[in-house]
Design an enzyme around this catalytic site. Structure first.
Site, PDB file in Angstrom:
ATOM      1  N   GLU A   7      17.755 -14.444 -14.656  1.00 37.48           N
ATOM      2  CA  GLU A   7      18.437 -13.541 -15.564  1.00 37.48           C
ATOM      3  C   GLU A   7      17.284 -13.263 -17.047  1.00 37.48           C
ATOM      4  O   GLU A   7      16.382 -13.221 -17.391  1.00 37.48           O
ATOM      5  CB  GLU A   7      19.264 -14.321 -16.692  1.00 37.48           C
ATOM      6  CG  GLU A   7      19.108 -15.728 -17.040  1.00 37.48           C
ATOM      7  CD  GLU A   7      20.083 -16.864 -17.823  1.00 37.48           C
ATOM      8  OE1 GLU A   7      21.344 -15.875 -18.589  1.00 37.48           O
ATOM      9  OE2 GLU A   7      20.695 -17.293 -17.045  1.00 37.48           O
ATOM     10  N   GLU A  49      30.098 -18.571 -26.714  1.00 37.81           N
ATOM     11  CA  GLU A  49      28.308 -18.824 -27.257  1.00 37.81           C
ATOM     12  C   GLU A  49      28.889 -18.413 -28.963  1.00 37.81           C
ATOM     13  O   GLU A  49      28.380 -17.691 -29.717  1.00 37.81           O
ATOM     14  CB  GLU A  49      27.748 -17.878 -26.832  1.00 37.81           C
ATOM     15  CG  GLU A  49      27.397 -17.825 -25.227  1.00 37.81           C
ATOM     16  CD  GLU A  49      26.592 -16.754 -24.993  1.00 37.81           C
ATOM     17  OE1 GLU A  49      25.115 -17.365 -25.586  1.00 37.81           O
ATOM     18  OE2 GLU A  49      26.591 -16.237 -24.329  1.00 37.81           O
ATOM     19  N   TYR A  98      20.064 -25.043 -28.852  1.00 37.25           N
ATOM     20  CA  TYR A  98      20.396 -25.026 -30.633  1.00 37.25           C
ATOM     21  C   TYR A  98      20.648 -26.455 -31.075  1.00 37.25           C
ATOM     22  O   TYR A  98      20.383 -26.074 -32.968  1.00 37.25           O
ATOM     23  CB  TYR A  98      21.340 -24.159 -30.363  1.00 37.25           C
ATOM     24  CG  TYR A  98      22.202 -22.943 -29.430  1.00 37.25           C
ATOM     25  CD1 TYR A  98      20.840 -21.532 -29.726  1.00 37.25           C
ATOM     26  CD2 TYR A  98      22.263 -22.957 -28.524  1.00 37.25           C
ATOM     27  CE1 TYR A  98      20.709 -20.629 -29.024  1.00 37.25           C
ATOM     28  CE2 TYR A  98      22.280 -21.940 -27.506  1.00 37.25           C
ATOM     29  CZ  TYR A  98      21.458 -21.002 -27.595  1.00 37.25           C
ATOM     30  OH  TYR A  98      21.356 -20.024 -26.875  1.00 37.25           O
ATOM     31  N   ARG A 152      15.371 -10.639 -23.042  1.00 30.26           N
ATOM     32  CA  ARG A 152      14.470 -11.880 -23.181  1.00 30.26           C
ATOM     33  C   ARG A 152      15.012 -11.680 -22.048  1.00 30.26           C
ATOM     34  O   ARG A 152      15.785 -12.530 -21.423  1.00 30.26           O
ATOM     35  CB  ARG A 152      14.650 -12.440 -24.056  1.00 30.26           C
ATOM     36  CG  ARG A 152      14.067 -13.727 -23.642  1.00 30.26           C
ATOM     37  CD  ARG A 152      14.145 -15.167 -25.343  1.00 30.26           C
ATOM     38  NE  ARG A 152      14.747 -15.324 -24.381  1.00 30.26           N
ATOM     39  CZ  ARG A 152      16.401 -15.698 -23.976  1.00 30.26           C
ATOM     40  NH1 ARG A 152      16.695 -15.401 -24.891  1.00 30.26           N
ATOM     41  NH2 ARG A 152      17.112 -16.817 -23.172  1.00 30.26           N
ATOM     42  N   GLY A 165      19.146 -14.752 -28.968  1.00 35.24           N
ATOM     43  CA  GLY A 165      19.503 -15.254 -30.045  1.00 35.24           C
ATOM     44  C   GLY A 165      18.557 -14.961 -31.266  1.00 35.24           C
ATOM     45  O   GLY A 165      17.415 -14.666 -30.317  1.00 35.24           O
ATOM     46  N   ASN A 199      18.449 -11.328 -20.847  1.00 29.61           N
ATOM     47  CA  ASN A 199      19.544 -11.554 -21.801  1.00 29.61           C
ATOM     48  C   ASN A 199      19.594 -10.224 -22.961  1.00 29.61           C
ATOM     49  O   ASN A 199      18.152  -9.908 -23.584  1.00 29.61           O
ATOM     50  CB  ASN A 199      19.304 -12.362 -22.939  1.00 29.61           C
ATOM     51  CG  ASN A 199      19.450 -14.051 -22.296  1.00 29.61           C
ATOM     52  OD1 ASN A 199      20.718 -13.753 -21.844  1.00 29.61           O
ATOM     53  ND2 ASN A 199      18.329 -14.577 -21.865  1.00 29.61           N
ATOM     54  N   ASP A 222      14.658 -14.591 -18.549  1.00 26.89           N
ATOM     55  CA  ASP A 222      14.228 -16.332 -17.841  1.00 26.89           C
ATOM     56  C   ASP A 222      13.634 -16.287 -16.689  1.00 26.89           C
ATOM     57  O   ASP A 222      13.865 -15.635 -15.732  1.00 26.89           O
ATOM     58  CB  ASP A 222      15.143 -16.838 -18.167  1.00 26.89           C
ATOM     59  CG  ASP A 222      15.769 -17.192 -19.700  1.00 26.89           C
ATOM     60  OD1 ASP A 222      14.823 -16.449 -20.758  1.00 26.89           O
ATOM     61  OD2 ASP A 222      17.132 -17.108 -19.687  1.00 26.89           O
ATOM     62  N   SER A 266      23.879 -19.273 -22.509  1.00 27.42           N
ATOM     63  CA  SER A 266      23.003 -20.056 -23.166  1.00 27.42           C
ATOM     64  C   SER A 266      23.277 -22.050 -22.037  1.00 27.42           C
ATOM     65  O   SER A 266      23.552 -22.632 -22.871  1.00 27.42           O
ATOM     66  CB  SER A 266      23.851 -20.595 -24.843  1.00 27.42           C
ATOM     67  OG  SER A 266      23.654 -18.999 -25.511  1.00 27.42           O
TER      68      SER A 266
END
Length: 323
Positions: free
Chosen positions: A282, A29, A227, A266, A288, A284, A268, A157
């Site tokens: 998951e 990433e 992205y 964050r 980002g 994070n 999901d 990602s």
């Protein structure tokens, strides 16, 4: 639980000292990290913070001490930046950093370990199998049913992720995931709406920010769509019924606290179409911060603009050893 409305904190930029924004790194990433770090660095510098760029792929970490760095903003994603290894090095150097500590970072990076803990704590997450061969991947499909998600256990990602609908696809899906990690996760596919929800520590308490509902072309929220295109619709406010949004926020805060996260994260979440049940996918711990990123979007709706979000996160930098 309802989304909070944030008041930008009054923080003197000079009080934050000399700041290294860590971005780049060696993970898959790297490109996304460079985009995140570039945005964070500009925001901090524009706000008057004495900040500079530091790429761990190009400079040894011990140079942070030689530079007289007071704190670090971690804008690294993936292994070597989000998995506890960097956090451990900064602990040894005694340099405070943003985000979760060593243990929470390490656990959250490992999707299988995360799911084991969430399942033990009674949090809803899709059923899964860990596999070590294409044959075991095909066996997992027979148990979990089609479609099935195949992905590396320790990547982000959507890198190396495949949606499998037939046993003939299992070998290629396994190979794509195993290219990035020897531990491969096969996960039950949840048919429904895709959402994400940030968590931010405010006054020492984990608070859920507004939920974002994600509408990707043909449901394909992959690396490119995340992205590099403008084809995905991000709905924030989400437009979900108030009780559904509140339940997602409640589960996300529990997920955050259960892993011992700090600073921000964050999570999901998929909402199953058949019964509107949310499922945690998951979390994070170094989300980002690019122009397409979701934490800044949600924070903006809650009243915290990008630059102020960066300042807030930087001010929260700490060490496990000093908690």
């Amino acid at each position: 639980m309802s989304a909070i409305q944030l008041t930008p904190p009054a923080i003197d930029p000079a009080s934050l000292g000399k700041v290294a924004v860590l971005f780049g790194g060696t993970s898959a990433e790297r490109d996304v990290s460079i985009m995140s770090g570039t945005g964070v660095l500009k925001a901090l510098q524009d706000a008057g913070v004495n900040a500079f760029a530091f790429d761990p792929a190009q400079r040894p970490l011990h140079e942070l001490q030689a530079e007289g760095v007071d704190r670090c903003f971690i804008a690294l994603h993936g292994r070597g930046g989000e998995d506890g290894t960097l956090q451990g090095a900064l602990e040894l150097l005694g340099v405070p950093y943003t985000g979760s500590g060593v243990m929470a970072s390490s656990i959250a990076m490992d999707k299988i370990m995360t799911k084991r803990i969430w399942r033990f704590e009674g949090l809803p997450t899709p059923d899964w199998r860990m596999v070590s061969s294409a044959e075991e991947c095909a066996q997992a499909l027979a148990v979990l049913g089609a479609p099935m998600i195949v992905k590396p256990a320790r990547e982000g990602s959507s890198i190396g992720l495949t949606k499998v609908t037939d046993v003939a696809q299992c070998a290629a899906a396994y190979a794509a995931a195993a290219q990035h990690d020897p531990e491969v996760l096969c996960e039950q596919f949840i048919d429904g709406e895709e959402t994400t929800c940030p968590v931010l520590i405010v006054d020492g308490v984990a608070q859920a920010l507004p939920v974002i509902r994600i509408q990707a072309p043909d449901g394909n929220y992959d690396y490119n769509n995340k992205y590099f295109t403008d084809d995905v619709r991000y709905l924030c406010p989400s437009g979900l019924p108030a009780d559904e949004e509140a339940e997602i926020q409640r589960q996300v805060v529990r997920a955050f606290n259960t892993l011992g996260c700090r600073g921000w994260a964050r999570a999901d979440v998929m909402i199953r179409k058949s019964d509107r049940q949310p499922f945690l996918l998951e979390i994070n711990t170094s989300p980002g911060m690019t122009s397409h990123s979701l934490v800044p979007m949600s924070a903006q709706v809650a009243g915290l603009p990008y630059a102020q979000l960066c300042i807030h996160l930087l001010a929260s930098a700490s060490l496990d050893s000093r908690r």
